[in-house]
Design a protein around this motif. Structure first.
Motif, mmCIF file in Angstrom:
data_model
loop_
_atom_site.group_PDB
_atom_site.id
_atom_site.type_symbol
_atom_site.label_atom_id
_atom_site.label_comp_id
_atom_site.label_asym_id
_atom_site.label_seq_id
_atom_site.Cartn_x
_atom_site.Cartn_y
_atom_site.Cartn_z
ATOM 1 N N VAL A 811 0.857 -1.181 0.000
ATOM 2 C CA VAL A 811 0.000 0.000 0.000
ATOM 3 C C VAL A 811 0.895 1.232 0.000
ATOM 4 N N GLY A 812 0.756 2.045 -1.040
ATOM 5 C CA GLY A 812 1.641 3.188 -1.206
ATOM 6 C C GLY A 812 2.655 2.895 -2.288
ATOM 7 N N ALA A 813 3.175 3.983 -2.856
ATOM 8 C CA ALA A 813 4.125 3.827 -3.953
ATOM 9 C C ALA A 813 5.522 3.465 -3.472
ATOM 10 N N GLY A 814 5.697 3.436 -2.159
ATOM 11 C CA GLY A 814 7.015 3.113 -1.618
ATOM 12 C C GLY A 814 7.941 4.299 -1.589
ATOM 13 N N ASP A 815 7.409 5.501 -1.883
ATOM 14 C CA ASP A 815 8.278 6.672 -1.901
ATOM 15 C C ASP A 815 8.388 7.344 -0.543
ATOM 16 N N ILE A 816 7.464 7.013 0.377
ATOM 17 C CA ILE A 816 7.515 7.571 1.727
ATOM 18 C C ILE A 816 7.860 6.443 2.700
ATOM 19 N N ASP A 817 8.902 6.654 3.494
ATOM 20 C CA ASP A 817 9.295 5.681 4.506
ATOM 21 C C ASP A 817 8.816 6.163 5.874
ATOM 22 N N ILE A 818 8.011 5.322 6.554
ATOM 23 C CA ILE A 818 7.497 5.661 7.879
ATOM 24 C C ILE A 818 7.928 4.575 8.865
ATOM 25 N N GLN A 819 8.437 5.014 10.001
ATOM 26 C CA GLN A 819 8.739 4.110 11.097
ATOM 27 C C GLN A 819 8.273 4.770 12.388
ATOM 28 N N ALA A 820 7.794 3.930 13.322
ATOM 29 C CA ALA A 820 7.349 4.470 14.604
ATOM 30 C C ALA A 820 7.600 3.447 15.695
ATOM 31 N N VAL A 821 7.975 3.939 16.898
ATOM 32 C CA VAL A 821 8.198 3.081 18.058
ATOM 33 C C VAL A 821 7.553 3.734 19.267
ATOM 34 N N ALA A 822 7.123 2.907 20.240
ATOM 35 C CA ALA A 822 6.522 3.414 21.481
ATOM 36 C C ALA A 822 7.101 2.640 22.640
ATOM 37 N N PHE A 823 7.619 3.348 23.673
ATOM 38 C CA PHE A 823 8.275 2.693 24.789
ATOM 39 C C PHE A 823 8.162 3.588 26.027
ATOM 40 N N LEU A 824 8.373 2.989 27.209
ATOM 41 C CA LEU A 824 8.302 3.726 28.469
ATOM 42 C C LEU A 824 9.632 4.388 28.775
ATOM 43 N N ASP A 825 9.565 5.612 29.319
ATOM 44 C CA ASP A 825 10.790 6.243 29.794
ATOM 45 C C ASP A 825 10.927 5.992 31.293
ATOM 46 N N GLU A 826 11.948 6.574 31.913
ATOM 47 C CA GLU A 826 12.227 6.328 33.332
ATOM 48 C C GLU A 826 11.116 6.849 34.242
ATOM 49 N N GLU A 827 10.336 7.826 33.786
ATOM 50 C CA GLU A 827 9.271 8.406 34.597
ATOM 51 C C GLU A 827 7.916 7.757 34.346
ATOM 52 N N GLY A 828 7.899 6.666 33.540
ATOM 53 C CA GLY A 828 6.654 5.951 33.305
ATOM 54 C C GLY A 828 5.805 6.519 32.201
ATOM 55 N N ARG A 829 6.324 7.492 31.461
ATOM 56 C CA ARG A 829 5.568 8.030 30.345
ATOM 57 C C ARG A 829 5.796 7.157 29.116
ATOM 58 N N LEU A 830 4.775 7.070 28.259
ATOM 59 C CA LEU A 830 4.932 6.371 26.996
ATOM 60 C C LEU A 830 5.440 7.372 25.960
ATOM 61 N N ILE A 831 6.628 7.102 25.462
ATOM 62 C CA ILE A 831 7.237 7.967 24.452
ATOM 63 C C ILE A 831 6.996 7.337 23.087
ATOM 64 N N VAL A 832 6.449 8.130 22.179
ATOM 65 C CA VAL A 832 6.200 7.671 20.811
ATOM 66 C C VAL A 832 7.063 8.509 19.877
ATOM 67 N N GLN A 833 7.857 7.822 19.067
ATOM 68 C CA GLN A 833 8.691 8.516 18.091
ATOM 69 C C GLN A 833 8.290 8.058 16.688
ATOM 70 N N GLN A 834 8.151 9.029 15.798
ATOM 71 C CA GLN A 834 7.904 8.700 14.394
ATOM 72 C C GLN A 834 9.041 9.284 13.561
ATOM 73 N N GLN A 835 9.417 8.536 12.537
ATOM 74 C CA GLN A 835 10.457 9.013 11.616
ATOM 75 C C GLN A 835 9.931 8.866 10.204
ATOM 76 N N MET A 836 10.009 9.934 9.425
ATOM 77 C CA MET A 836 9.539 9.923 8.038
ATOM 78 C C MET A 836 10.653 10.412 7.117
ATOM 79 N N ARG A 837 10.675 9.808 5.907
ATOM 80 C CA ARG A 837 11.605 10.246 4.868
ATOM 81 C C ARG A 837 10.890 10.185 3.525
ATOM 82 N N ASN A 838 11.199 11.122 2.675
ATOM 83 C CA ASN A 838 10.689 11.139 1.303
ATOM 84 C C ASN A 838 11.772 10.541 0.407
ATOM 85 N N LEU A 839 11.568 9.305 -0.015
ATOM 86 C CA LEU A 839 12.614 8.590 -0.744
ATOM 87 C C LEU A 839 12.697 9.002 -2.199
ATOM 88 N N ASP A 840 11.574 9.433 -2.746
ATOM 89 C CA ASP A 840 11.575 9.761 -4.173
ATOM 90 C C ASP A 840 10.422 10.719 -4.442
#
Length: 919
Positions: A811-840
């Motif tokens: 699904v998608g032309a493969g030109d956009i790269d998306i990655q995301a992770v979710a994890f707990l930090d030391e204070e118990g908060r859920l940290i969500v990071q997303q990374q996007m790149r335009n490949l073409d």
């Protein structure tokens, strides 16, 4: 014993293991039953004439051992004994020997001494033991590895060694210092407290010379004891599975495998004799291990003192119980036998090899065939051996190796050992060395190899085609349809055109592993001379990635099978184990008993011999696999997965699953499908339906990706080929599983994010016809990236076949790269990071919406997304409430129609953390 056979025997015996342990207290190393028979502390009792030379000791003399090297007894307060023998080298070599010490063949012997090396940089220092007859003929030798200089006293131990002949009467220990390219002018070697002790002897044997059986009920293990001074030690038999070994205290390896069966007996039940007599008690006992299935095993036998509870001796042997041959065929699997085989029968004689090789799945045998002109009986033995192998469909390849140092070969310098060097000169100089061999053997052997497997000395010859043609004309003038090959390097491209040789044995140093082998074979064309490859798995036991010996063992088996699969996939013409009797580097131990790779070798050879590569399937759980079709049209699949899983799919009507040890079973069924357990250990599946497998491999979508645009119909076509040998009719339907709600492999829950029209329909066509099924696909909130599609078939051919095929649509032309992770930090908060790149494509703006269960939607924007990663971070309080839940990231293109959906789980921790500093 003839001198030539004696020399070969000594060469073999010198390779027997000599255990040397430094910095280990001698009192702790001696067992309860050790008896001192010799000790020299260099005190006054050993120097009765006060000449500072130990009585009855000898020093070597001659040009290599000059008289100016000073050797004398010296005082040294750093050791308890207070005196030692010092050797001041003065840049030369030296050797000093004990008196001859009387020994008895029924005992085992250990040598202990203290050693100190000072200012030794170039010389090699070793200790050796020579077991001799009463006439001084050496029958058995053991030599230590060279010692490293520390400048301090260290305790050295060698043994235990039992005389191999009843003729052994005495032993002499030697301290040998060999000068290197430069001498050690200030070097001093000191030895002190030389001790030789005898031990009760325990031998463990079986009723098979090779310890390989096809009937587990026929196995008999015999424990023979002699020289036992304690009347009633305990004898403990244990049967262990496979080859698990753990590192115990002080680096001593202790077997910790699963104990399958165990039995203990008191030695008083089997011993006879008088413990006060110098030869002690002796006797033997048989044990039948409780082996009920095929596989590789170890038998451990311990002798334990009933008085102290200490272990007096221990022996471990290996056993292999092979199943009846699953399939047999003349294939490309072979062994290169060691040079010693035609000379002295080590490690196994010809008669024993004739029994082993057919059981081991060997179809080709490389055999060194040169012999001295006067030893005509060796030519007869080689011919008889080759003829008997031919009767079991095993082909013999004569390896034309370097001649031994004979009168005819005196002009060959010792430093030159390559086969090319021998043939470099005019034929008049080398033909007399081989003429008698070729006259005797060339009419019987059709296949010949010039030099050993790793001898690539012909590579780079300025006129190689002409040179090999000349060698063929001179050597094989009597042969009929002779095939000749030579060694070749992987890094050297093949020669094109008409060749004068018939195969190339490829090798590398260090050996290629499976990934490298795959890469080289991919680049190397199959045209030209047939390619033969070597199977040489290298797995480092010290690699920290292996938690224990079991993991190392599994990695070695996996790499071994991978190399075979890679070779078969690329259609090589010969697959050889270059050193089969080398223990860890081969498939057999150095004593001729089975190694841990014998059964994996046999299983692969029996199942894949002569087979051709078909391709691979996309399996539901993603296991890697390779399919091969044998000459008898049976299809074999080899599969493994880094993580254990079950592959559930229809493979055929008479499917058998076979592990690397040869154990086979019929897999369980789930309706019409088989359940195939797959894990890190390769598994073989025999009986895969050829037509269904080829049909599966032919299925494809005309377009492999869909635009990530919702609410719009996207046209596509499903392609398949009728691989049955007759016309078919039937039905096809498509199923998209829900990737997040429920197990995507459960076949129970259909995704509501896809609409496919028509979902099912009729198919029919003649044999060999490519069938086309037009489709319209509409997406509704479908996840971005590769998504699995299950295609179900019901095909009426000679009968009804029901099977599924797994494919992916992106699904998608493969030109956009998306990655995301979710994890707990030391204070118990859920940290969500997303990374996007335009490949073409041109820079674009996006609106990002993050959804978490029972939490408010979070929002951010990405402007002018280009090739550089854009990282955004979100956070949720009370993050532990979200662990294990699925989060959804919805990315909408601003001023565009693209919508990208990315779903991912919230985890306790993550191995991936994006570097926001790059944002």
């Amino acid at each position: 014993m003839p001198p030539r056979l004696l020399a070969a025997a000594l060469l073999c015996l010198a390779a027997l293991p000599a255990v040397c342990r430094a910095d280990i207290g001698k009192a702790a190393g001696r067992g309860v039953d050790a008896v001192e028979i010799f000790r020299c502390t260099f005190d006054e009792s050993w120097d009765r004439n006060y000449d500072l030379w130990p009585d009855k000791w000898k020093r070597a003399t001659g040009p290599e051992y000059p008289h100016y090297v000073e050797m004398q007894i010296a005082a040294d307060q750093a050791i308890t004994e207070g005196r030692c023998l010092q050797v001041a080298l003065d840049g030369a070599s030296a050797q000093v020997s004990t008196p001859a010490i009387r020994v008895l063949p029924k005992f085992s012997y250990t040598l202990e001494l203290k050693l100190r090396l000072e200012q030794i940089e170039h010389s090699t220092v070793t200790v050796s033991l020579d077991f001799m007859t009463a006439d001084g003929e050496i029958l058995q030798s053991h030599r230590s590895e060279p010692f490293q200089p520390t400048g301090e006293w260290v305790d050295i131990e060698m043994g235990k060694f039992r005389p191999v002949s009843e003729l052994v009467d005495r032993v002499v220990a030697h301290l040998e210092i060999e000068r290197g390219d430069r001498g050690d002018l200030q070097g001093v070697v000191s030895v002190a407290d030389v001790w030789l002790g005898r031990w009760p002897s325990m031998e463990v044997t079986t009723n098979s010379r090779i310890n390989v059986y096809d009937d587990p009920g026929n196995i008999v293990v015999t424990c023979s004891l002699s020289g036992i001074s304690e009347k009633n030690p305990k004898i403990k038999f244990q049967l262990l599975d496979a080859t698990q070994a753990e590192i115990g205290e002080e680096g001593v390896k202790e077997l910790q495998g699963r104990v399958i069966s165990e039995e203990s007996r008191n030695a008083s039940e089997i011993l006879e004799g008088d413990g006060r007599h110098s030869e002690g008690y002796e006797g033997s006992e048989d044990w039948r291990p409780d082996i009920r299935e095929h596989g590789f095993y170890r038998v451990r036998v311990q002798m334990i003192s009933n008085d102290t509870g200490l272990e007096m001796d221990k022996k471990v042997i290996t056993l292999a119980v092979v199943p009846k041959a699953v399939l047999t065929s003349i294939g490309e699997f072979g062994w290169s036998l060691p040079e010693s085989v035609p000379r002295s029968g080590q490690p196994l004689d010809f008669a024993t090899l004739q029994t082993l090789l057919p059981m081991a799945g060997v179809s080709w045998v490389k055999l060194p065939v040169w012999f001295p002109r006067e030893e005509t009986e060796r030519g007869d033995q080689i011919i008889q051996f080759a003829e008997r192998l031919a009767a079991t469909d095993i082909e013999t390849i004569g390896v034309l190796q370097e001649p031994e140092r004979t009168v005819e070969a005196d002009d060959l310098p010792p430093s030159e050992s390559s086969i090319e060097y021998i043939f470099r000169k005019d034929p008049s100089s080398w033909l007399p060395l081989f003429d008698h061999v070729m006259n005797r053997l060339s009419l019987r052997l059709r296949w010949w190899q010039l030099g050993y497997d790793h001898d690539t000395s012909f590579v780079g010859h300025e006129d190689l085609v002409g040179k090999i043609h000349d060698i063929r004309r001179q050597l094989y003038r009597f042969g009929q349809d002779v095939r000749v090959g030579l060694g070749w390097r992987w890094d050297e491209p093949p020669i094109g055109g008409d060749l004068s040789w018939d195969f190339e044995q490829l090798s590398a140093n260090p050996p290629l592993q499976s990934a490298e082998l795959d890469s080289h074979l991919e680049r190397r064309p199959a045209e030209g001379a047939p390619r033969w490859v070597l199977i040489e798995p290298l797995v480092n036991s010290d690699d920290p990635s292996y938690a224990n010996e079991r993991e190392r063992h599994e990695a070695r088996v996996r790499e071994f099978i991978k190399q075979i699969i890679v070779a078969k996939k690329h259609g090589v013409d010969g697959i050889y184990v270059p050193r089969p009797f080398s223990g860890m580097e081969g498939v057999m131990n150095t004593d001729g008993t089975p190694g841990e790779l014998l059964l994996p070798w046999r299983t692969a050879a029996m199942l894949l011999g002569g087979a051709e590569y078909m391709g691979s399937l996309q399996l539901p759980s993603g296991s890697k696999n390779w399919l091969f079709i044998r000459p008898d049209k049976k299809v074999v699949m080899v599969a493994w997965n880094d993580k254990p899983c079950d592959e559930v799919l229809y493979l055929g009507e008479k499917v058998r699953q076979i592990d690397v040890w040869g154990k086979q079973h019929a897999p369980e069924h789930l309706e019409h499908r088989q359940v195939i357990p797959v894990g890190p250990e390769p598994t073989f599946v025999l009986g895969v339906n050829e037509y269904v497998a080829r049909w599966r491999m032919s299925v494809a979508f005309e377009k492999t990706s869909l635009p990530s645009v919702f609410g719009v119909e996207h046209e596509n076509t499903l392609l398949m080929r009728n691989e049955f040998p007759f016309g078919i009719g039937g039905m096809v339907s498509l199923f998209v599983p829900d990737m997040l709600e429920g197990d995507p492999l459960s076949h129970d829950k259909r995704s509501d994010k896809w609409e496919i029209y028509p979902e099912e329909g009729e198919i029919k066509g003649a044999t060999g016809l490519t069938l086309r099924r037009p489709l319209q696909i509409e997406l509704n909130d479908a996840a971005y990236g590769d998504q699995p599609i299950r295609i179900d078939f019901e095909v009426n051919a000679d009968r009804l076949y029901k099977f599924s095929v797994w494919r992916e649509l992106s699904v998608g032309a493969g030109d956009i790269d998306i990655q995301a992770v979710a994890f707990l930090d030391e204070e118990g908060r859920l940290i969500v990071q997303q990374q996007m790149r335009n490949l073409d494509g041109p820079h674009a703006d996006f609106k990002c919406l993050l959804y978490a269960p029972l939490r408010r939607r979070k929002r951010t924007q990405v402007f002018q997304l280009g090739a550089e990663p854009d990282i955004k971070t979100y956070s949720y309080s009370a993050g532990d409430e979200l662990i294990g839940k699925n989060l959804t990231l919805r990315v909408e293109e601003i001023d565009g129609n693209r919508v990208l959906i990315y779903r991912f789980p919230a985890e306790q921790e993550s191995d991936v953390v994006f570097d926001a500093a790059t944002n």
